[in-house]
Write an enzyme that holds these catalytic residues in place. Sequence first.
Site, mmCIF file in Angstrom:
data_model
loop_
_atom_site.group_PDB
_atom_site.id
_atom_site.type_symbol
_atom_site.label_atom_id
_atom_site.label_comp_id
_atom_site.label_asym_id
_atom_site.label_seq_id
_atom_site.Cartn_x
_atom_site.Cartn_y
_atom_site.Cartn_z
ATOM 1 N N TYR A 57 0.848 -1.195 0.000
ATOM 2 C CA TYR A 57 0.000 0.000 0.000
ATOM 3 C C TYR A 57 0.887 1.251 0.000
ATOM 4 O O TYR A 57 1.304 1.735 1.046
ATOM 5 C CB TYR A 57 -0.924 0.029 1.213
ATOM 6 C CG TYR A 57 -1.911 -1.121 1.302
ATOM 7 C CD1 TYR A 57 -2.185 -1.931 0.201
ATOM 8 C CD2 TYR A 57 -2.564 -1.405 2.489
ATOM 9 C CE1 TYR A 57 -3.086 -2.981 0.288
ATOM 10 C CE2 TYR A 57 -3.475 -2.451 2.579
ATOM 11 C CZ TYR A 57 -3.726 -3.242 1.491
ATOM 12 O OH TYR A 57 -4.620 -4.280 1.588
ATOM 13 N N LEU A 220 -17.747 -1.649 1.818
ATOM 14 C CA LEU A 220 -18.510 -0.525 1.252
ATOM 15 C C LEU A 220 -18.391 -0.499 -0.269
ATOM 16 O O LEU A 220 -18.790 0.468 -0.907
ATOM 17 C CB LEU A 220 -18.028 0.805 1.843
ATOM 18 C CG LEU A 220 -18.383 1.044 3.315
ATOM 19 C CD1 LEU A 220 -17.745 2.326 3.817
ATOM 20 C CD2 LEU A 220 -19.889 1.086 3.519
ATOM 21 N N ARG A 241 -10.965 2.843 -9.318
ATOM 22 C CA ARG A 241 -12.355 2.413 -9.195
ATOM 23 C C ARG A 241 -13.178 2.452 -10.484
ATOM 24 O O ARG A 241 -14.009 1.545 -10.700
ATOM 25 C CB ARG A 241 -13.049 3.215 -8.091
ATOM 26 C CG ARG A 241 -12.586 2.820 -6.706
ATOM 27 C CD ARG A 241 -13.211 3.665 -5.621
ATOM 28 N NE ARG A 241 -12.696 5.035 -5.639
ATOM 29 C CZ ARG A 241 -13.078 5.962 -4.763
ATOM 30 N NH1 ARG A 241 -13.987 5.688 -3.856
ATOM 31 N NH2 ARG A 241 -12.547 7.179 -4.813
ATOM 32 N N GLY A 293 -12.137 1.720 5.314
ATOM 33 C CA GLY A 293 -11.141 2.775 5.157
ATOM 34 C C GLY A 293 -11.729 4.145 5.431
ATOM 35 O O GLY A 293 -12.949 4.327 5.466
ATOM 36 N N GLN A 299 -14.788 11.055 7.910
ATOM 37 C CA GLN A 299 -15.210 9.760 7.387
ATOM 38 C C GLN A 299 -15.105 8.683 8.470
ATOM 39 O O GLN A 299 -15.980 7.826 8.602
ATOM 40 C CB GLN A 299 -14.348 9.363 6.185
ATOM 41 C CG GLN A 299 -14.631 10.156 4.922
ATOM 42 C CD GLN A 299 -13.782 9.685 3.736
ATOM 43 O OE1 GLN A 299 -12.943 8.788 3.883
ATOM 44 N NE2 GLN A 299 -13.994 10.291 2.591
#
Length: 330
Positions: A57, A220, A241, A293, A299
């Site tokens: 990552y 999600l 995405r 995340g 968030q």
Amino acid sequence: MNNKQLPGTNIMLSPITYGAFAIGGWFWGGADEGEAIKAIEAAIDNGVTTIDTAPVYGMGHSETVVGNTVKGKRDQVQLLTKFGMIWDAEDGDFAFDTKDNDGKPVKVYKFNGKQSVIEECERSLKRLQTDYIDLLQMHWPDSTTPIEETMEALEILIQQGKIRAAGVCNCPVDLLTRANAVLPISTNQLAYSMVNRGIEKDMVPFCMENGIGILPHTSLQKGLLTGKIKPGHIFNEGDHRPNTPYFKEHNHKEVMKVLENIQQIATDRNISLAQLTINWTMQQPAITSVLVGARDAAQMLDNVKAASFKLTPTELAIINTALLDMDLSL
């Protein structure tokens, strides 16, 4: 929060795990490190004490950010990381071409050789600024390395006290069976969401029968199930995405229909669709902790509220009925 036991250990995980993929920047169109630190701090301060990351990552960046943030708080958190996706050698199975956070071309390989696993663990310990990892997970299977060899490496690391438990990710039942025969596996981390339920047929029953927990990622569906990403959304350059199946126009619209059909539950409870989705996932069989995340503190605080209620059997039935009407083309 009602913490849950990591199978086969005395380690307690928070029911929601902070997933640190996006804060690595790579694959997500960049990330603001300052905001990422605030997100992790907000998570810890509000009971989300389990953090999941991986070397790949951001090519070490996510682990470094996590390590810098939890420094001085090690006894308050459970650190989960991985091994087996390498970019500094050409061993194992070629995975894909990509670019690091500086735009440099990088080739990523899947490789789980014994010595490589041990060396990767050492590097992760340094980036995370700790002398032990709570759960070390094989990121992906590798066809060039027998999984028994990989498990032997994890057994060595447990004996050395460098890791407390062993896990796998993206591992099918046959390989999980072989791995578990060498070393007790605590968890399998897999993609699972309301719209991606493929593991329910074989994997969930196997894990329940063998005392293995499931750590669902992409719960999600990369933000799609928050309801905030509408069809036609413009993503940042480098964001992966738009090229994934669920964001294709037809599937995106089908998922939005489902969200419209369950919106009333969220409205009546005064919760967000994201909170509803996370809670639904938390209540599914064999789930130990749900990875979620967050790029910033706002968030994260929104996600935390998903653990403050419990959907009723009637609400779960309404959601599941809405999901049955979905017509995806995957």
